[in-house]
Design a protein around this motif. Structure first.
Motif, PDB file in Angstrom:
ATOM      1  N   ASP A 189       0.864  -1.184   0.000  1.00  0.00           N
ATOM      2  CA  ASP A 189       0.000   0.000   0.000  1.00  0.00           C
ATOM      3  C   ASP A 189       0.898   1.231   0.000  1.00  0.00           C
ATOM      4  O   ASP A 189       1.635   1.455   0.969  1.00  0.00           O
ATOM      5  N   PRO A 190       0.872   2.040  -1.060  1.00  0.00           N
ATOM      6  CA  PRO A 190       1.782   3.191  -1.137  1.00  0.00           C
ATOM      7  C   PRO A 190       1.563   4.227  -0.048  1.00  0.00           C
ATOM      8  O   PRO A 190       2.438   5.053   0.213  1.00  0.00           O
ATOM      9  N   SER A 191       0.410   4.185   0.631  1.00  0.00           N
ATOM     10  CA  SER A 191       0.129   5.176   1.672  1.00  0.00           C
ATOM     11  C   SER A 191       0.587   4.720   3.050  1.00  0.00           C
ATOM     12  O   SER A 191       0.492   5.478   4.020  1.00  0.00           O
ATOM     13  N   LEU A 192       1.066   3.468   3.144  1.00  0.00           N
ATOM     14  CA  LEU A 192       1.516   2.921   4.425  1.00  0.00           C
ATOM     15  C   LEU A 192       2.818   2.169   4.232  1.00  0.00           C
ATOM     16  O   LEU A 192       3.092   1.662   3.144  1.00  0.00           O
ATOM     17  N   SER A 193       3.601   2.071   5.302  1.00  0.00           N
ATOM     18  CA  SER A 193       4.734   1.162   5.256  1.00  0.00           C
ATOM     19  C   SER A 193       4.204  -0.269   5.292  1.00  0.00           C
ATOM     20  O   SER A 193       3.093  -0.523   5.761  1.00  0.00           O
TER      21      SER A 193
ATOM     22  N   GLY B  92       3.389  -1.113   8.629  1.00  0.00           N
ATOM     23  CA  GLY B  92       2.118  -0.506   9.028  1.00  0.00           C
ATOM     24  C   GLY B  92       0.935  -1.367   8.613  1.00  0.00           C
ATOM     25  O   GLY B  92      -0.020  -1.546   9.376  1.00  0.00           O
ATOM     26  N   VAL B  93       1.001  -1.910   7.397  1.00  0.00           N
ATOM     27  CA  VAL B  93      -0.046  -2.835   6.941  1.00  0.00           C
ATOM     28  C   VAL B  93      -0.069  -4.069   7.832  1.00  0.00           C
ATOM     29  O   VAL B  93      -1.133  -4.537   8.263  1.00  0.00           O
ATOM     30  N   PHE B  94       1.115  -4.596   8.117  1.00  0.00           N
ATOM     31  CA  PHE B  94       1.229  -5.809   8.920  1.00  0.00           C
ATOM     32  C   PHE B  94       0.677  -5.588  10.332  1.00  0.00           C
ATOM     33  O   PHE B  94      -0.045  -6.426  10.878  1.00  0.00           O
TER      34      PHE B  94
ATOM     35  N   LEU C 230      -2.855   1.775  20.130  1.00  0.00           N
ATOM     36  CA  LEU C 230      -2.468   0.373  20.199  1.00  0.00           C
ATOM     37  C   LEU C 230      -1.836  -0.065  18.885  1.00  0.00           C
ATOM     38  O   LEU C 230      -0.835  -0.797  18.874  1.00  0.00           O
ATOM     39  N   ILE C 231      -2.403   0.377  17.770  1.00  0.00           N
ATOM     40  CA  ILE C 231      -1.823   0.039  16.470  1.00  0.00           C
ATOM     41  C   ILE C 231      -0.403   0.584  16.360  1.00  0.00           C
ATOM     42  O   ILE C 231       0.493  -0.072  15.820  1.00  0.00           O
ATOM     43  N   PHE C 232      -0.190   1.766  16.888  1.00  0.00           N
ATOM     44  CA  PHE C 232       1.162   2.328  16.886  1.00  0.00           C
ATOM     45  C   PHE C 232       2.106   1.454  17.714  1.00  0.00           C
ATOM     46  O   PHE C 232       3.241   1.178  17.301  1.00  0.00           O
ATOM     47  N   ASP C 233       1.649   1.012  18.890  1.00  0.00           N
ATOM     48  CA  ASP C 233       2.469   0.111  19.705  1.00  0.00           C
ATOM     49  C   ASP C 233       2.800  -1.165  18.935  1.00  0.00           C
ATOM     50  O   ASP C 233       3.943  -1.650  18.968  1.00  0.00           O
TER      51      ASP C 233
ATOM     52  N   ILE D 247       6.490  -2.757  17.648  1.00  0.00           N
ATOM     53  CA  ILE D 247       6.909  -4.144  17.845  1.00  0.00           C
ATOM     54  C   ILE D 247       7.273  -4.776  16.505  1.00  0.00           C
ATOM     55  O   ILE D 247       8.301  -5.453  16.379  1.00  0.00           O
ATOM     56  N   VAL D 248       6.435  -4.565  15.492  1.00  0.00           N
ATOM     57  CA  VAL D 248       6.679  -5.162  14.178  1.00  0.00           C
ATOM     58  C   VAL D 248       7.993  -4.660  13.590  1.00  0.00           C
ATOM     59  O   VAL D 248       8.749  -5.433  12.987  1.00  0.00           O
ATOM     60  N   GLU D 249       8.295  -3.371  13.754  1.00  0.00           N
ATOM     61  CA  GLU D 249       9.556  -2.832  13.248  1.00  0.00           C
ATOM     62  C   GLU D 249      10.750  -3.547  13.887  1.00  0.00           C
ATOM     63  O   GLU D 249      11.707  -3.930  13.194  1.00  0.00           O
ATOM     64  N   ILE D 250      10.682  -3.747  15.186  1.00  0.00           N
ATOM     65  CA  ILE D 250      11.774  -4.420  15.891  1.00  0.00           C
ATOM     66  C   ILE D 250      11.852  -5.889  15.485  1.00  0.00           C
ATOM     67  O   ILE D 250      12.930  -6.422  15.183  1.00  0.00           O
ATOM     68  N   GLU D 251      10.685  -6.550  15.478  1.00  0.00           N
ATOM     69  CA  GLU D 251      10.645  -7.974  15.153  1.00  0.00           C
ATOM     70  C   GLU D 251      11.113  -8.224  13.720  1.00  0.00           C
ATOM     71  O   GLU D 251      11.782  -9.231  13.443  1.00  0.00           O
ATOM     72  N   ASN D 252      10.758  -7.326  12.817  1.00  0.00           N
ATOM     73  CA  ASN D 252      11.145  -7.484  11.418  1.00  0.00           C
ATOM     74  C   ASN D 252      12.664  -7.508  11.273  1.00  0.00           C
ATOM     75  O   ASN D 252      13.224  -8.344  10.555  1.00  0.00           O
ATOM     76  N   ALA D 253      13.331  -6.602  11.975  1.00  0.00           N
ATOM     77  CA  ALA D 253      14.796  -6.562  11.920  1.00  0.00           C
ATOM     78  C   ALA D 253      15.400  -7.838  12.491  1.00  0.00           C
ATOM     79  O   ALA D 253      16.348  -8.407  11.920  1.00  0.00           O
ATOM     80  N   LEU D 254      14.853  -8.313  13.597  1.00  0.00           N
ATOM     81  CA  LEU D 254      15.382  -9.531  14.218  1.00  0.00           C
ATOM     82  C   LEU D 254      15.136 -10.761  13.346  1.00  0.00           C
ATOM     83  O   LEU D 254      15.993 -11.644  13.240  1.00  0.00           O
ATOM     84  N   MET D 255      13.961 -10.830  12.706  1.00  0.00           N
ATOM     85  CA  MET D 255      13.649 -11.980  11.863  1.00  0.00           C
ATOM     86  C   MET D 255      14.510 -11.996  10.598  1.00  0.00           C
ATOM     87  O   MET D 255      14.946 -13.049  10.135  1.00  0.00           O
ATOM     88  N   LYS D 256      14.748 -10.820  10.031  1.00  0.00           N
ATOM     89  CA  LYS D 256      15.639 -10.757   8.871  1.00  0.00           C
ATOM     90  C   LYS D 256      17.008 -11.309   9.236  1.00  0.00           C
ATOM     91  O   LYS D 256      17.607 -12.075   8.472  1.00  0.00           O
ATOM     92  N   ARG D 257      17.489 -10.911  10.409  1.00  0.00           N
ATOM     93  CA  ARG D 257      18.795 -11.406  10.843  1.00  0.00           C
ATOM     94  C   ARG D 257      18.750 -12.904  11.146  1.00  0.00           C
ATOM     95  O   ARG D 257      19.691 -13.640  10.838  1.00  0.00           O
TER      96      ARG D 257
END
Length: 215
Positions: A135-139, A142-144, A164-167, A171-181
């Motif tokens: 979605d070009p309007s969201l990261s 953000g969609v996830f 809550l969605i922001f929280d 979490i997703v931003e942090i988890e995404n980096a850890l899962m990629k690694r």
């Protein structure tokens, strides 16, 4: 949720909406073929002609639903997200624990799809291509996070707030980096990073002031 965008779906992304069952099945075959190709040879190997051959269709049929490879990959990423949310919700079907523990199911499903879901590791939800792929309007995160919020809200019968969605997005931003690694060097994932992802998710939610009171 206040004025939140809908999570993208496969049906909303195909060129000709597959209303009839036969058309829907044809789209599934095209997406299955694309997933198998990128699973074996990577995203850069994907071509319209290869998808047509592997799916038993013609190039014209592929173009009927997907005007280019980018649109095909976007639909496949959306299907990955649909499969993910369906699996997480099913995993919570008989769960009687506090909903804070639901993120364990979210992480476990993410890990399992990396290991066993054809084509998922190569594409995931499209973030390997572009951070605003779905979605070009969201990261993509953000969609996830909105997808996770939708699962939690439906399962535990509450309306997720923007806070809550922001929280969840944090979490997703942090988890995404850890899962990629975790999956960067090991096909089955490095359990040290996966476990750390679980610990961080639980800890962050414990500190959140935006959790609903749910029995």
């Amino acid at each position: 949720m206040n004025d939140q965008q809908e999570v993208p779906t496969v049906q909303g992304l195909v060129r000709t909406e597959p209303i009839q069952q036969r058309s829907a099945q044809r789209v599934e075959k095209l997406l299955d073929a694309a997933a198998e190709i990128i699973h074996a040879d990577g995203i850069d190997s994907l071509t319209t002609s290869d998808v047509a051959i592997r799916s038993g269709s013609s190039v014209g049929v592929v173009y009927r639903y997907f005007p280019n490879i980018q649109s095909l990959l976007r639909a496949l990423a959306a299907r990955n997200l649909e499969h993910y949310t369906d699996r997480v919700f099913a995993a919570l079907e008989n769960d009687q624990n506090a909903w804070r523990n639901a993120l364990d199911a979210a992480i476990d499903t993410f890990v399992d799809m990396h290991r066993n879901h054809v084509g998922f590791r190569a594409l995931r939800f499209g973030d390997v291509i572009n951070d605003r792929f779905l979605d070009p309007s969201l990261s993509n995160n953000g969609v996830f996070s909105r997808a996770i919020a939708g699962i939690l809200g439906e399962k535990y019968n509450f309306v997720p707030t923007d806070d809550l969605i922001f929280d969840l997005e944090i979490i997703v931003e942090i988890e995404n980096a850890l899962m990629k690694r975790a999956f960067l060097l090991e096909p089955q994932g490095d359990e040290r990073f996966i476990q750390k992802a679980r610990e961080i998710a639980r800890g962050y939610l414990r500190e959140s002031t935006h959790l609903p009171v749910v029995p």
